[in-house]
Design a protein around this motif. Sequence first.
Motif, PDB file in Angstrom:
ATOM      1  N   SER A  43       0.799  -1.221   0.000  1.00 43.44           N
ATOM      2  CA  SER A  43       0.000   0.000   0.000  1.00 43.44           C
ATOM      3  C   SER A  43       0.834   1.274   0.000  1.00 43.44           C
ATOM      4  O   SER A  43       0.287   2.351  -0.197  1.00 43.44           O
ATOM      5  CB  SER A  43      -0.957   0.001   1.197  1.00 43.44           C
ATOM      6  OG  SER A  43      -0.230  -0.022   2.401  1.00 43.44           O
ATOM      7  N   GLN A  44       2.142   1.170   0.203  1.00 42.21           N
ATOM      8  CA  GLN A  44       2.983   2.374   0.131  1.00 42.21           C
ATOM      9  C   GLN A  44       3.049   2.901  -1.297  1.00 42.21           C
ATOM     10  O   GLN A  44       3.374   4.050  -1.524  1.00 42.21           O
ATOM     11  CB  GLN A  44       4.380   2.108   0.674  1.00 42.21           C
ATOM     12  CG  GLN A  44       5.257   1.285  -0.267  1.00 42.21           C
ATOM     13  CD  GLN A  44       6.620   0.979   0.330  1.00 42.21           C
ATOM     14  OE1 GLN A  44       6.754   0.897   1.530  1.00 42.21           O
ATOM     15  NE2 GLN A  44       7.598   0.821  -0.520  1.00 42.21           N
ATOM     16  N   GLY A  45       2.777   2.028  -2.258  1.00 45.03           N
ATOM     17  CA  GLY A  45       2.781   2.438  -3.656  1.00 45.03           C
ATOM     18  C   GLY A  45       4.164   2.406  -4.272  1.00 45.03           C
ATOM     19  O   GLY A  45       5.180   2.353  -3.568  1.00 45.03           O
ATOM     20  N   THR A  46       4.170   2.426  -5.582  1.00 49.60           N
ATOM     21  CA  THR A  46       5.408   2.391  -6.343  1.00 49.60           C
ATOM     22  C   THR A  46       5.306   3.434  -7.444  1.00 49.60           C
ATOM     23  O   THR A  46       4.323   3.455  -8.191  1.00 49.60           O
ATOM     24  CB  THR A  46       5.623   0.994  -6.984  1.00 49.60           C
ATOM     25  OG1 THR A  46       5.542   0.004  -5.966  1.00 49.60           O
ATOM     26  CG2 THR A  46       6.953   0.910  -7.695  1.00 49.60           C
ATOM     27  N   THR A  47       6.293   4.277  -7.559  1.00 49.39           N
ATOM     28  CA  THR A  47       6.261   5.320  -8.578  1.00 49.39           C
ATOM     29  C   THR A  47       6.660   4.756  -9.947  1.00 49.39           C
ATOM     30  O   THR A  47       7.273   3.691 -10.043  1.00 49.39           O
ATOM     31  CB  THR A  47       7.220   6.479  -8.237  1.00 49.39           C
ATOM     32  OG1 THR A  47       8.563   5.994  -8.269  1.00 49.39           O
ATOM     33  CG2 THR A  47       6.884   7.110  -6.894  1.00 49.39           C
ATOM     34  N   PHE A  48       6.315   5.505 -10.948  1.00 47.86           N
ATOM     35  CA  PHE A  48       6.687   5.167 -12.322  1.00 47.86           C
ATOM     36  C   PHE A  48       8.207   5.013 -12.421  1.00 47.86           C
ATOM     37  O   PHE A  48       8.711   4.045 -12.995  1.00 47.86           O
ATOM     38  CB  PHE A  48       6.180   6.272 -13.259  1.00 47.86           C
ATOM     39  CG  PHE A  48       6.627   6.133 -14.670  1.00 47.86           C
ATOM     40  CD1 PHE A  48       6.019   5.220 -15.523  1.00 47.86           C
ATOM     41  CD2 PHE A  48       7.655   6.918 -15.181  1.00 47.86           C
ATOM     42  CE1 PHE A  48       6.429   5.083 -16.842  1.00 47.86           C
ATOM     43  CE2 PHE A  48       8.071   6.798 -16.493  1.00 47.86           C
ATOM     44  CZ  PHE A  48       7.453   5.874 -17.326  1.00 47.86           C
TER      45      PHE A  48
END
Length: 170
Positions: A43-48
């Motif tokens: 859920s922290q996410g991943t950038t492009f």
Amino acid sequence: MQAAKLKTQKKKLIESLGVYFEQEKLVAPLAARILATLIINGSQGTTFEQLVTDLEASKSTVCTHLNALEAQQRIGYFTKCGDRKRYYTMAPGYVSRKINTTLRLWYKERELQKQLLFYKQDYNKGNPESPLTTSIHENAIDFFNQSIHFFEELAIKYQTKEQPHNTEIL
């Protein structure tokens, strides 16, 4: 030393999950690795930019696959206040969607089993000397009825559990 070990483990895990998604979910190789990366990062996410670096792929290819995965509603993204980057994550409700997909397949198969059973019962009425076997269809219908009932209850449970996560994705 620990950082290098974790990086190697992460790469192996991305590859293992990626192969699984390719084979079982029929996803393109890079899209499969994107999904794997998003699952690992949670859920922290991943950038492009992280995806381009981690997967050692071109920006245009990563962009193409992100757009396709987003259109398929497999992934979503959120932004952080004051930050222009998108943070990609798996779309919420994975378990609910998996359960509902299974249910749709089982509803169809149960209906086909019923049609087969009704046909064979009608046939057997007119051909008592050489009846067709019906027990396999009766057993299948019983299996689907019980399984569907169980999975319908699970669907309700997981829709409720996964609901709070729906606010994380824009």
